[in-house]
Write a protein that holds these residues in place. Sequence first.
Motif, PDB file in Angstrom:
ATOM      1  N   LEU A   1      51.297  52.033  17.254  1.00  0.00           N
ATOM      2  CA  LEU A   1      52.679  50.837  16.623  1.00  0.00           C
ATOM      3  C   LEU A   1      51.983  49.413  16.605  1.00  0.00           C
ATOM      4  O   LEU A   1      52.533  48.342  16.062  1.00  0.00           O
ATOM      5  CB  LEU A   1      53.736  50.895  16.809  1.00  0.00           C
ATOM      6  CG  LEU A   1      54.861  51.425  16.983  1.00  0.00           C
ATOM      7  CD1 LEU A   1      55.842  51.171  17.474  1.00  0.00           C
ATOM      8  CD2 LEU A   1      55.033  52.326  16.436  1.00  0.00           C
ATOM      9  N   ILE A   2      50.522  49.751  16.039  1.00  0.00           N
ATOM     10  CA  ILE A   2      49.758  48.598  16.188  1.00  0.00           C
ATOM     11  C   ILE A   2      48.440  48.442  14.582  1.00  0.00           C
ATOM     12  O   ILE A   2      48.287  49.771  13.978  1.00  0.00           O
ATOM     13  CB  ILE A   2      48.860  48.162  16.733  1.00  0.00           C
ATOM     14  CG1 ILE A   2      47.575  48.878  17.368  1.00  0.00           C
ATOM     15  CG2 ILE A   2      49.397  47.631  18.352  1.00  0.00           C
ATOM     16  CD1 ILE A   2      47.230  49.498  18.267  1.00  0.00           C
ATOM     17  N   PHE A   3      48.210  47.247  13.858  1.00  0.00           N
ATOM     18  CA  PHE A   3      47.956  46.919  12.815  1.00  0.00           C
ATOM     19  C   PHE A   3      46.167  46.932  12.567  1.00  0.00           C
ATOM     20  O   PHE A   3      45.981  45.609  13.580  1.00  0.00           O
ATOM     21  CB  PHE A   3      48.027  46.649  11.614  1.00  0.00           C
ATOM     22  CG  PHE A   3      50.005  47.639  11.127  1.00  0.00           C
ATOM     23  CD1 PHE A   3      50.921  47.704  12.318  1.00  0.00           C
ATOM     24  CD2 PHE A   3      49.015  48.080  10.316  1.00  0.00           C
ATOM     25  CE1 PHE A   3      52.128  47.969  11.506  1.00  0.00           C
ATOM     26  CE2 PHE A   3      50.095  48.952   9.163  1.00  0.00           C
ATOM     27  CZ  PHE A   3      51.878  49.105  10.022  1.00  0.00           C
ATOM     28  N   GLY A   4      45.265  47.012  12.141  1.00  0.00           N
ATOM     29  CA  GLY A   4      45.102  46.252  11.882  1.00  0.00           C
ATOM     30  C   GLY A   4      44.438  45.006  11.623  1.00  0.00           C
ATOM     31  O   GLY A   4      45.586  44.581  10.463  1.00  0.00           O
ATOM     32  N   GLN A   5      43.718  43.850  11.637  1.00  0.00           N
ATOM     33  CA  GLN A   5      43.850  42.579  11.271  1.00  0.00           C
ATOM     34  C   GLN A   5      43.904  42.600   9.163  1.00  0.00           C
ATOM     35  O   GLN A   5      43.798  41.368   8.979  1.00  0.00           O
ATOM     36  CB  GLN A   5      42.922  41.813  11.309  1.00  0.00           C
ATOM     37  CG  GLN A   5      42.914  41.251  12.833  1.00  0.00           C
ATOM     38  CD  GLN A   5      41.541  42.851  13.507  1.00  0.00           C
ATOM     39  OE1 GLN A   5      41.502  43.829  12.689  1.00  0.00           O
ATOM     40  NE2 GLN A   5      41.278  42.459  14.958  1.00  0.00           N
TER      41      GLN A   5
ATOM     42  N   ALA B   1      57.529  57.978  16.699  1.00  0.00           N
ATOM     43  CA  ALA B   1      56.217  58.238  16.351  1.00  0.00           C
ATOM     44  C   ALA B   1      55.900  59.123  15.585  1.00  0.00           C
ATOM     45  O   ALA B   1      56.511  58.913  15.103  1.00  0.00           O
ATOM     46  CB  ALA B   1      55.522  58.192  18.428  1.00  0.00           C
TER      47      ALA B   1
ATOM     48  N   GLY C   1      45.351  36.583   8.718  1.00  0.00           N
ATOM     49  CA  GLY C   1      44.122  37.232   9.756  1.00  0.00           C
ATOM     50  C   GLY C   1      44.241  37.465  10.820  1.00  0.00           C
ATOM     51  O   GLY C   1      43.510  37.716  11.821  1.00  0.00           O
ATOM     52  N   LEU C   2      45.370  37.918  11.240  1.00  0.00           N
ATOM     53  CA  LEU C   2      46.145  38.372  12.665  1.00  0.00           C
ATOM     54  C   LEU C   2      46.997  40.009  11.737  1.00  0.00           C
ATOM     55  O   LEU C   2      47.398  40.189  13.175  1.00  0.00           O
ATOM     56  CB  LEU C   2      46.876  37.430  12.919  1.00  0.00           C
ATOM     57  CG  LEU C   2      46.373  36.258  14.047  1.00  0.00           C
ATOM     58  CD1 LEU C   2      47.120  35.760  14.632  1.00  0.00           C
ATOM     59  CD2 LEU C   2      45.217  36.286  14.665  1.00  0.00           C
ATOM     60  N   GLY C   3      46.741  40.152  11.336  1.00  0.00           N
ATOM     61  CA  GLY C   3      47.385  40.959  10.986  1.00  0.00           C
ATOM     62  C   GLY C   3      49.124  41.304  10.972  1.00  0.00           C
ATOM     63  O   GLY C   3      49.659  40.406  10.761  1.00  0.00           O
ATOM     64  N   LEU C   4      49.615  42.546  10.723  1.00  0.00           N
ATOM     65  CA  LEU C   4      50.829  42.531  11.810  1.00  0.00           C
ATOM     66  C   LEU C   4      50.427  43.047  12.419  1.00  0.00           C
ATOM     67  O   LEU C   4      50.660  43.877  13.411  1.00  0.00           O
ATOM     68  CB  LEU C   4      51.908  44.101  10.970  1.00  0.00           C
ATOM     69  CG  LEU C   4      51.719  43.919   9.161  1.00  0.00           C
ATOM     70  CD1 LEU C   4      51.727  44.864   8.701  1.00  0.00           C
ATOM     71  CD2 LEU C   4      53.326  42.994   9.123  1.00  0.00           C
TER      72      LEU C   4
ATOM     73  N   ARG D   1      49.423  54.761  14.485  1.00  0.00           N
ATOM     74  CA  ARG D   1      50.231  55.487  14.707  1.00  0.00           C
ATOM     75  C   ARG D   1      51.463  55.021  16.010  1.00  0.00           C
ATOM     76  O   ARG D   1      52.563  54.857  15.793  1.00  0.00           O
ATOM     77  CB  ARG D   1      51.110  56.205  13.424  1.00  0.00           C
ATOM     78  CG  ARG D   1      51.879  55.976  13.301  1.00  0.00           C
ATOM     79  CD  ARG D   1      53.057  55.150  12.304  1.00  0.00           C
ATOM     80  NE  ARG D   1      54.603  55.985  12.871  1.00  0.00           N
ATOM     81  CZ  ARG D   1      55.122  55.461  13.443  1.00  0.00           C
ATOM     82  NH1 ARG D   1      55.250  55.349  14.536  1.00  0.00           N
ATOM     83  NH2 ARG D   1      56.800  55.735  13.510  1.00  0.00           N
ATOM     84  N   ARG D   2      50.352  56.087  16.470  1.00  0.00           N
ATOM     85  CA  ARG D   2      51.264  56.478  17.903  1.00  0.00           C
ATOM     86  C   ARG D   2      51.421  54.514  18.759  1.00  0.00           C
ATOM     87  O   ARG D   2      52.218  55.097  20.166  1.00  0.00           O
ATOM     88  CB  ARG D   2      50.218  57.011  18.977  1.00  0.00           C
ATOM     89  CG  ARG D   2      50.728  57.931  20.572  1.00  0.00           C
ATOM     90  CD  ARG D   2      49.301  58.433  21.160  1.00  0.00           C
ATOM     91  NE  ARG D   2      49.163  57.432  21.558  1.00  0.00           N
ATOM     92  CZ  ARG D   2      49.316  57.455  23.183  1.00  0.00           C
ATOM     93  NH1 ARG D   2      50.071  58.026  23.406  1.00  0.00           N
ATOM     94  NH2 ARG D   2      48.423  56.521  23.494  1.00  0.00           N
TER      95      ARG D   2
ATOM     96  N   PHE E   1      45.653  47.792   5.522  1.00  0.00           N
ATOM     97  CA  PHE E   1      45.969  47.825   6.837  1.00  0.00           C
ATOM     98  C   PHE E   1      45.455  48.942   7.566  1.00  0.00           C
ATOM     99  O   PHE E   1      46.052  50.154   6.894  1.00  0.00           O
ATOM    100  CB  PHE E   1      46.442  46.545   7.555  1.00  0.00           C
ATOM    101  CG  PHE E   1      47.482  45.515   6.961  1.00  0.00           C
ATOM    102  CD1 PHE E   1      47.781  45.558   5.982  1.00  0.00           C
ATOM    103  CD2 PHE E   1      46.948  44.499   8.312  1.00  0.00           C
ATOM    104  CE1 PHE E   1      48.000  44.224   5.511  1.00  0.00           C
ATOM    105  CE2 PHE E   1      47.244  43.010   7.612  1.00  0.00           C
ATOM    106  CZ  PHE E   1      47.992  42.790   6.838  1.00  0.00           C
TER     107      PHE E   1
ATOM    108  N   TYR F   1      58.383  42.731  13.153  1.00  0.00           N
ATOM    109  CA  TYR F   1      56.292  42.579  13.205  1.00  0.00           C
ATOM    110  C   TYR F   1      56.757  41.275  12.254  1.00  0.00           C
ATOM    111  O   TYR F   1      57.715  40.923  11.292  1.00  0.00           O
ATOM    112  CB  TYR F   1      56.180  43.559  11.218  1.00  0.00           C
ATOM    113  CG  TYR F   1      55.348  44.961  12.043  1.00  0.00           C
ATOM    114  CD1 TYR F   1      56.150  46.051  11.932  1.00  0.00           C
ATOM    115  CD2 TYR F   1      54.521  45.214  13.215  1.00  0.00           C
ATOM    116  CE1 TYR F   1      55.719  47.564  12.795  1.00  0.00           C
ATOM    117  CE2 TYR F   1      54.727  46.747  13.823  1.00  0.00           C
ATOM    118  CZ  TYR F   1      54.920  47.354  13.355  1.00  0.00           C
ATOM    119  OH  TYR F   1      54.903  48.815  13.847  1.00  0.00           O
TER     120      TYR F   1
END
Lengths: 108, 114
Positions: A96-100, B98, B40-43, A93-94, A89, B35
Amino acid sequence: GENVEQHPSTLSVQEGDSAVIKCTYSDSASNYFPWYKQELGKRPQLIIDIRSNVGEKKDQRIAVTLNKTAKHFSLHITETQPEDSAVYFCALRRKLIFGQGTELSVKP
Amino acid sequence: IAGITQAPTSQILAAGRRMTLRCTQDMRHNAMYWYRQDLGLGLRLIHYSNTAGTTGKGEVPDGYSVSRANTDDFPLTLASAVPSQTSVYFCASSFGLAGYNEQFFGPGTRLTVL
């Protein structure tokens, strides 16, 4: 909203080959880009990261490259081994989201 | 305790029931996160907390609530579970919300809502 697109979703390589996974993002202010590895049934763990003030970072067989102008960053694994098989993945970070995720399979 | 732990490891729950997933860290991290992971949708971020006493909504907060009474604990509550909440839930923590702070993940809770 902000997101990060990760490709490919699955990747199969022969042992010893290289693997490349790419993430494209839209948040111009993002400045820290980690990569996580998740083995089957386990928790995600950080394997490498890059800050926006550098274009490339290496750690043995893995490397990450960043193109801030084009807004994409990539994970490179060289000399792949069966133990590299996992889901990878990328993250912003800024935000707080991740790729699929990319499911990497290394065939002996 | 070493690092970040979650309980239970897995749970099967009837729809409509209330459920609290527990998360505890002993690293004195200020920030904590929940989370959910679906194939298929990740976290996807549910809720987060910058410091004890504060919480915020993530990408998919509906149907979930959190509290942060102290630094170490960050429970996630499903007030009335629905089948679409079947997922693997990961708690995470970091020194700061962050910046260049690594997120450390717990072992996960596998929840099935029938």
